[in-house]
Design a protein around this motif. Structure first.
Motif, PDB file in Angstrom:
ATOM      1  N   ASP A  12      -4.495   1.196   9.985  1.00  0.00           N
ATOM      2  CA  ASP A  12      -4.852   0.533   8.725  1.00  0.00           C
ATOM      3  C   ASP A  12      -3.979   1.002   7.557  1.00  0.00           C
ATOM      4  O   ASP A  12      -3.827   0.258   6.594  1.00  0.00           O
ATOM      5  N   THR A  13      -3.385   2.204   7.643  1.00  0.00           N
ATOM      6  CA  THR A  13      -2.457   2.559   6.556  1.00  0.00           C
ATOM      7  C   THR A  13      -1.245   1.637   6.595  1.00  0.00           C
ATOM      8  O   THR A  13      -0.672   1.298   5.559  1.00  0.00           O
ATOM      9  N   GLU A  63      -1.358  -1.498   7.730  1.00  0.00           N
ATOM     10  CA  GLU A  63      -1.817  -2.800   7.229  1.00  0.00           C
ATOM     11  C   GLU A  63      -1.925  -2.782   5.708  1.00  0.00           C
ATOM     12  O   GLU A  63      -1.584  -3.756   5.040  1.00  0.00           O
ATOM     13  N   ALA A  64      -2.411  -1.665   5.181  1.00  0.00           N
ATOM     14  CA  ALA A  64      -2.495  -1.557   3.726  1.00  0.00           C
ATOM     15  C   ALA A  64      -1.111  -1.696   3.101  1.00  0.00           C
ATOM     16  O   ALA A  64      -0.938  -2.355   2.068  1.00  0.00           O
ATOM     17  N   ALA A  65      -0.111  -1.101   3.763  1.00  0.00           N
ATOM     18  CA  ALA A  65       1.255  -1.183   3.234  1.00  0.00           C
ATOM     19  C   ALA A  65       1.775  -2.616   3.322  1.00  0.00           C
ATOM     20  O   ALA A  65       2.485  -3.084   2.425  1.00  0.00           O
ATOM     21  N   ILE A  66       1.406  -3.319   4.381  1.00  0.00           N
ATOM     22  CA  ILE A  66       1.828  -4.724   4.509  1.00  0.00           C
ATOM     23  C   ILE A  66       1.249  -5.522   3.346  1.00  0.00           C
ATOM     24  O   ILE A  66       1.937  -6.310   2.699  1.00  0.00           O
ATOM     25  N   ILE A  67      -0.034  -5.277   3.075  1.00  0.00           N
ATOM     26  CA  ILE A  67      -0.666  -5.994   1.967  1.00  0.00           C
ATOM     27  C   ILE A  67      -0.040  -5.597   0.643  1.00  0.00           C
ATOM     28  O   ILE A  67       0.117  -6.404  -0.264  1.00  0.00           O
ATOM     29  N   ASP A  68       0.368  -4.325   0.540  1.00  0.00           N
ATOM     30  CA  ASP A  68       1.030  -3.867  -0.685  1.00  0.00           C
ATOM     31  C   ASP A  68       2.440  -4.436  -0.810  1.00  0.00           C
ATOM     32  O   ASP A  68       3.114  -4.182  -1.809  1.00  0.00           O
ATOM     33  N   GLY A  69       2.896  -5.130   0.219  1.00  0.00           N
ATOM     34  CA  GLY A  69       4.174  -5.829   0.103  1.00  0.00           C
ATOM     35  C   GLY A  69       5.367  -5.084   0.646  1.00  0.00           C
ATOM     36  O   GLY A  69       6.508  -5.465   0.385  1.00  0.00           O
TER      37      GLY A  69
END
Ligand SMILES: Nc1ncnc2c1ncn2[C@@H]1O[C@H](COP(=O)(O)OP(=O)(O)OP(=O)(O)O)[C@@H](O)[C@H]1O
Ligand SMILES: [Mg+2]
Lengths: 363, 414
Positions: free
Chosen positions: B311-312, B314-320
């Motif tokens: 999930d870290t 995935e969080a980075a993916i969402i952060d762009g």
């Protein structure tokens, strides 16, 4: 700041596992939508599809009027808060919150301003230079929320954000989220939870997911008072709504149902003469069951198990071969009722009628 | 008696002996020395439990003392003494060291070891990390990984023999069996040769110079323009200065190499005896160790990469973040400890490297390294004094890295 529109959205995992189908949902700007449903029904999957972490197998997803099926997560204008916080363990709180802005090449002043503002809202100022491992669970969750806030997204996505917190902290953080929502009335939020209290208190509308689809969408009280089907009726509320089988014997503005267990129920749901003799289930919430003596009881039975919770007392009646016991919920302490035979009735407004699992109210 | 039978008997005696020791000594402790009965039963049990760990550790401690601690002390003593004819020896102070430091071959070995030290751990770790990342998501990734891991099963000498064949050179009138010469003879100075042997290396050197230069800039920038909210100690500042200067120096060197590789005269069409080309032959030897150690780095780093919470990312993916940013800013920092452990472990292997050099060049043509130098002195020149002195130097170099390695490995386990 943006509407969401899901049209016939479906999800099929590799290997042909169909998880969701025919999801149609309109979410208006500024709403806080809560997804609930049994474990494994696809709540997280749907949320991750909106985030762009899972691809959409069918249908379209629009955010702010634009179809975003093929747009990468970062450009959808969403921010997500994960159940496990998903903080970057090697970065300080400040770096965690500013990562997205740095990636977006914002100026240092802009980043500082955004981070400081979010830190102020979430009371994280004393912890800005700490690593996540030096924070408590609640503080970590606030950082995760802060990371979402600094991006100033159109849509916030929360996947069970409070389930790793202890009970007291959960209540506190729930209230914080409610205040946060109030402070940002125009931002849209989608929130997945297992906790009914969270759902009832936070939601402007609740979406109940079951059997690969949406069982009902409505405000918390609509779902509580007028469930569309037996599934929602039993899913919302605790303990679950009592369902008793019977047959319609009187129709009109009020409906009379003769129950298999012997009692008679009168419901405010109107029926026509064509419904005479229809096999139905009536539904009454445990808290709407009132003990009475010498009355037209819906149900009469012997109290098998009694749970005195102080605030309320739960009565579990003898099953007599049925799958689930009838349950009553009385305010106050009634520790002496165990083993007694009790008659229960309910006011007609509180009695639902279901035929083939669907509420007759919504025909 | 057949050797297999001997081996089997040795195993039986060894394992049986261990079992007998632990069982017997345990019984002796509980039944004879501190019996758990009588008026002192409680006290005896406590005492027995205090003695027991030492009892069990004793064989290992004795073996370590005999085969590790004693040799260190003895080597140190030898390095301070000189053998006299007839077997006696005499204390000479730091004479051996002085003699060693005056030798060119020693400094050549030091220089080469430094080269090995800079290049092999870095290359093996970087390649291992690259392979681990690239094979993570593809179907035949585990097949590729087993192929890359396979050299780990080959002894250094075996690998040296394999690469000797690769670098082999025959007289011009015979068929070349070395694959490197076979490739080399394809180049004739035409367009392809210019592209591959001049343009490509020049670009590689330029790219390397740029990367190192950027690293120097990153390391040095906070000295000139400190980042907000970060306070750095004086030691860290000093480290930054040294690091920045070193990195800039390497960058300048590689930039100079751009001109070199573009203008160097190349003996096209002549087979080369690769291992006799001074300076470059060091790199041909290093390739062998890199080839072996990449598998090791890959296995450890691949496990570490899998341990990163999904999930870290995935969080980075969402952060762009793009895939490069995810790799360098999210994944690598999270496995930094493991990278350091892998790096230092390979560094220790490199400092002790002996077999490869011994089997391929035996230190000729300016490829000497410390371990082979020590072997040379100790067993070929029978100069125990200088040999032991060089052994002490190797130990001196390994120890700090070893300490750091253990420190990091522990930190990672916590
Ligand atoms: N990668 C996958 N491949 C196949 N099936 C999957 C995959 N990921 C999830 N599923 C299935 O999809 C269904 C929905 O999963 P999801 O995680 O969305 O459930 P959920 O509603 O969030 O459950 P919970 O409340 O337990 O979090 C589950 O039945 C799960 O087994
Ligand atoms: Mg879930």
């Amino acid at each position: 700041m943006a509407d969401l529109k899901l049209t016939d959205v479906a999800k099929v995992y590799g290997g042909g596992v169909e998880v969701l189908k025919n999801i149609n949902l309109d979410i208006k700007e500024g709403e806080l939508i809560v997804f609930v449903g049994p474990s494994g029904c696809g709540k997280s999957t749907l949320l991750r599809m909106i985030a762009g972490l899972e691809n959409i197998s069918g249908g379209t997803l629009e955010i702010g009027g634009q179809v975003v099926n093929d747009i990468p997560p970062a450009q959808r204008g969403i921010a997500m808060v994960f159940q496990s916080y998903a903080l970057y363990p090697h970065m300080t709180v400040r770096d965690n919150m500013s990562f997205a802005l740095k990636i977006a090449k914002k100026s240092a002043e802009e980043i500082d301003a955004a981070v400081n503002k979010a830190a102020k809202i979430l009371q994280l100022e004393p912890y800005l230079d700490r690593l996540p491992k030096a924070l408590s669970g609640g503080q970590r969750q606030r950082v995760a929320i802060g990371r979402a806030i600094v991006r100033d997204p159109q849509v916030y996505l929360f996947d069970e954000p409070l389930s790793n917190l202890d009970a007291a902290l959960r209540v506190a953080t729930r209230i914080e989220i409610a205040q946060l929502k109030e402070a940002m009335p125009e931002s849209t939020m989608i929130y997945v939870t297992h906790d009914q209290v969270e759902a009832m208190t936070l939601a402007s509308r609740i979406v109940v997911l079951a059997n690969k689809g949406i069982a009902q969408v409505g405000t918390p009280l609509e779902l509580y008072e007028r469930p569309e089907n037996e599934f929602v009726a039993q899913f919302i509320g605790s303990p679950a709504m009592n369902l008793l089988a019977g047959e319609i014997v009187g129709t009109g503005a009020q409906t009379t149902v003769k129950l298999a267990t012997g009692g008679t129920a009168i419901s405010a749901v109107p029926t026509s003469t064509a419904d005479m003799g229809l096999k139905v289930n009536i539904g009454v919430r445990p808290e709407d069951m009132v003990p009475c003596e010498d009355c037209d009881a819906i149900y009469t039975g012997k109290v098998d198990i009694l749970e005195a919770l102080g605030e309320v007392t739960l009565l579990y009646f003898e099953k007599n071969g049925a799958a689930d016991p009838v349950i009553g919920k009385l305010p106050g302490i009634h520790a002496d009722m165990r083993g007694q035979t009790v008659s229960l009735r309910a006011v007609p407004e509180k009695v639902q009628i279901f035929h083939n699992g669907k509420s007759l109210y919504y025909r | 008696m057949s050797p297999a039978l001997q081996g089997l008997i040795t195993i039986f005696i060894g394992v049986g002996g261990c079992l007998a020791y632990f069982y017997g000594s345990n019984i002796f402790l509980d039944k004879v020395l501190f019996p758990a009965k009588g008026i002192h039963a409680g006290r005896n049990i406590n005492r027995a439990n205090m003695v027991r760990p030492w009892l069990f550790l004793m064989p290992a401690l004795l073996a370590l003392g005999l085969y590790l601690a004693y040799p260190v002390v003895e080597t140190f003593r030898l390095s301070l003494s000189e053998r006299l004819p007839g077997g006696a020896s005499q204390y000479v102070g730091f004479d051996n060291y002085r003699r060693m430091f005056a030798e060119d071959k020693f400094w050549e070995a030091m220089r080469n070891n430094l080269l090995w030290l800079l290049i092999v751990p870095a290359a093996a770790t970087a390649l291992g990390l690259l392979v681990a990342q690239l094979t993570d998501r593809i179907k035949w990734g585990s097949f590729a990984k087993s192929l890359i891991f396979m050299p780990m099963a080959i002894s250094f000498v075996g690998a040296a023999v394999i690469f000797k064949l690769i670098y082999d050179a025959r007289p011009a009138d015979q068929n070349q069996i070395g694959i490197l010469n076979a490739l080399w003879l394809q180049f004739d100075g035409g367009f392809g040769s210019v592209l591959i042997l001049r343009v490509l290396p020049a670009l590689m050197f330029a790219g390397f110079a740029a990367v190192v230069g950027y690293a120097a800039y990153l390391v040095g920038r906070p000295i000139v323009k400190p980042a907000a909210h970060v306070v750095e100690g004086i030691a860290l500042k000093l480290l930054r200065v040294v690091g920045a200067v070193l990195l800039s120096w390497v960058a300048v060197l590689s930039a100079l190499n751009v001109i070199d590789s573009a203008t160097l005269a190349m003996p096209y069409g002549e087979q080369q005896t690769w291992l006799t080309i001074p300076f470059w032959n060091n790199f041909f030897l290093m390739v062998v160790l890199i080839w072996i150690q990449t598998g090791f780095a890959m296995v450890i780093l691949s496990a570490a990469l899998r341990g990163i919470p999904e999930d870290t990312i995935e969080a980075a993916i969402i952060d762009g973040a793009n895939p490069f940013q995810i790799f360098f800013k999210i994944k690598v920092p999270q496995i930094m400890n493991t990278i350091v452990v892998v790096w230092t472990t390979i560094t220790i292997v490199v400092l002790k490297v002996f077999d490869i050099v011994f089997a391929m060049t035996n230190g000729q043509w300016e490829t000497q390294v410390l371990a082979n130098y020590m072997y040379d002195k100790l067993f070929r020149s029978n100069d125990w004094g200088v040999g032991s002195a060089s052994a002490m130097i190797i130990m001196l170099l390994v120890t700090p890295i070893l300490v750091w390695n253990v420190y990091n490995a522990r930190k990672e386990m916590r």
